[in-house]
Write a protein that holds these residues in place. Sequence first.
Motif, short mmCIF file in Angstrom:
data_model
loop_
_atom_site.label_atom_id
_atom_site.label_comp_id
_atom_site.label_asym_id
_atom_site.label_seq_id
_atom_site.Cartn_x
_atom_site.Cartn_y
_atom_site.Cartn_z
N ALA A 186 32.95 70.19 26.78
CA ALA A 186 31.75 69.37 26.65
C ALA A 186 30.52 70.23 26.38
N LEU A 187 30.46 71.40 27.01
CA LEU A 187 29.34 72.31 26.78
C LEU A 187 29.38 72.85 25.35
N GLY A 188 30.58 73.15 24.85
CA GLY A 188 30.72 73.60 23.47
C GLY A 188 30.28 72.54 22.48
N MET A 189 30.67 71.28 22.74
CA MET A 189 30.25 70.18 21.87
C MET A 189 28.73 69.98 21.92
N THR A 190 28.15 70.24 23.08
CA THR A 190 26.70 70.16 23.21
C THR A 190 26.03 71.24 22.36
N CYS A 191 26.62 72.44 22.34
CA CYS A 191 26.09 73.53 21.49
C CYS A 191 26.14 73.13 20.02
N ILE A 192 27.25 72.51 19.62
CA ILE A 192 27.39 72.07 18.22
C ILE A 192 26.34 71.02 17.89
N TYR A 193 26.06 70.13 18.84
CA TYR A 193 25.01 69.13 18.63
C TYR A 193 23.65 69.82 18.45
N LEU A 194 23.37 70.83 19.28
CA LEU A 194 22.10 71.54 19.18
C LEU A 194 21.96 72.25 17.85
N LEU A 195 23.07 72.74 17.31
CA LEU A 195 23.05 73.48 16.04
C LEU A 195 22.98 72.55 14.83
N THR A 196 23.65 71.40 14.92
CA THR A 196 23.78 70.51 13.76
C THR A 196 22.90 69.27 13.82
N GLY A 197 22.53 68.85 15.04
CA GLY A 197 21.79 67.60 15.20
C GLY A 197 22.68 66.38 15.09
N LYS A 198 24.01 66.61 15.04
CA LYS A 198 24.96 65.51 14.90
C LYS A 198 25.80 65.36 16.16
N SER A 199 26.03 64.12 16.56
CA SER A 199 26.92 63.88 17.70
C SER A 199 28.36 64.13 17.24
N PRO A 200 29.28 64.41 18.16
CA PRO A 200 30.66 64.71 17.78
C PRO A 200 31.32 63.64 16.92
N TYR A 222 13.60 63.58 41.41
CA TYR A 222 13.24 63.24 40.04
C TYR A 222 12.79 64.49 39.31
N VAL A 223 13.42 64.79 38.19
CA VAL A 223 13.06 65.95 37.38
C VAL A 223 12.19 65.49 36.22
N ARG A 224 10.94 65.87 36.25
CA ARG A 224 10.00 65.46 35.21
C ARG A 224 10.23 66.31 33.97
N GLY A 225 10.56 65.67 32.88
CA GLY A 225 10.82 66.41 31.65
C GLY A 225 11.45 65.52 30.60
N TYR A 226 12.22 66.12 29.71
CA TYR A 226 12.83 65.37 28.61
C TYR A 226 14.21 65.95 28.34
N THR A 227 15.11 65.12 27.86
CA THR A 227 16.48 65.56 27.62
C THR A 227 16.56 66.43 26.37
N LEU A 228 17.64 67.19 26.26
CA LEU A 228 17.84 68.01 25.07
C LEU A 228 18.10 67.13 23.85
N ALA A 229 18.65 65.93 24.06
CA ALA A 229 18.85 65.00 22.95
C ALA A 229 17.50 64.62 22.34
N ARG A 230 16.55 64.33 23.21
CA ARG A 230 15.20 63.98 22.73
C ARG A 230 14.53 65.19 22.08
N GLU A 231 14.76 66.37 22.66
CA GLU A 231 14.16 67.59 22.13
C GLU A 231 14.62 67.86 20.69
N VAL A 232 15.91 67.67 20.43
CA VAL A 232 16.45 67.89 19.08
C VAL A 232 15.91 66.84 18.11
N LYS A 233 15.83 65.59 18.56
CA LYS A 233 15.33 64.53 17.69
C LYS A 233 13.88 64.75 17.31
N GLN A 234 13.10 65.30 18.23
CA GLN A 234 11.67 65.50 17.97
C GLN A 234 11.38 66.81 17.24
N ASN A 235 12.11 67.89 17.60
CA ASN A 235 11.78 69.21 17.09
C ASN A 235 12.79 69.78 16.12
N GLY A 236 13.91 69.09 15.93
CA GLY A 236 14.92 69.61 15.01
C GLY A 236 15.98 70.45 15.69
#
Length: 349
Positions: free
Chosen positions: A230-244, A120-134
């Motif tokens: 998929a990694l590139g699309m994840t980068c775009i999500y991190l930059l834009t906050g929008k899912s593909p 078990y990895v204690r932490g939070y997903t990058l999806a949650r991180e973007v939603k909370q911190n932008g």
Amino acid sequence: MNRVLGNITNLHQYNLQQNHLVQMCGSKDLFCDRYRILRILGRGGFGITFLAQDAMLPGNPLCVIKQLCPKVASAKTWQNACQRFEKEAKTLAKLGSHSQIPMLLNYFEGNGELYLVQEYVRGYTLAREVKQNGTKTETEVKQFLQELLPILHYLYQNQVIHRDIKPQNLVRCADDGRIVLIDFGAVKEQLADICINSVHQAQTNFVGTMGFAPPEQFSLRPVYASDIYALGMTCIYLLTGKSPVELENDSQTGEIRWLNDVNVSHNFARIISKMVKMSLDERFQKPQDVIKALNLATDLPNLSDCLTSKPLSTRYQTKVETTDSYLPSVARTAIAIREWKAKLKQRSV
């Protein structure tokens, strides 16, 4: 691994309310006389993921139990499912030696269902991180790539395709801040291959996430470059906050239109765009290719400084003409480039 057939017919009528692990959530009863089921972490088309405690170990450490429920029609297909499951579980056990991949602690079968027990990895997903911190900046996304690409290279060396890279499957560890890649799709895909034939087989066999999975993955032919997409699309999500699926597609090429939503350098935009090319031939083929492109893009500002039209300082000129003493690498590069350009100019005269 014991392969008891169990009640196969129940697998066709998969019911969350009748699931025995769901019923054990929060109780003091131990699953397999070892695991105390705490709560559901998630569920999907192939099963349910639970948070549990290992009552056999000191301190009752937390772990994750993934209950996989393949749809099989006969004892023979069940045996095939068990064999493939065991093979993929051993691969996961090997991969778990990497610090950014959860360790496989156990795997077993019971009552027509398959189980993986992982760290078990204690932490939070990058999806949650973007939603909370932008959204992230270009510098932050470059740092993210520098952390993730070595993992992809490690998978490539072990001939493994993750198949489901997305912000929800990337966890930032609360203890040390490292990013951990979870929920490998390889086991699910192997189990999907032996599912009973039906009208919905193509939908059932697809492993991945809409928008993050490239075209070849929908055709059930994933390659190493599929994870790069998929990694590139994840980068775009991190930059834009929008899912593909929230982004527009170019009507001419079918490519994702994302540059209007961000402010990034031309070189970095070119790298991300090549990662998410619809055509396999135009996409980066291996993680190492992306790493090289990123390193080159990082060095470009230094190279631009070397190409400045300003003359070198007399201190460097004197050293070049009179001594063989040490020169900084930037100065040596600048001198070499100037000499090369001077020769080209002479030839063109």
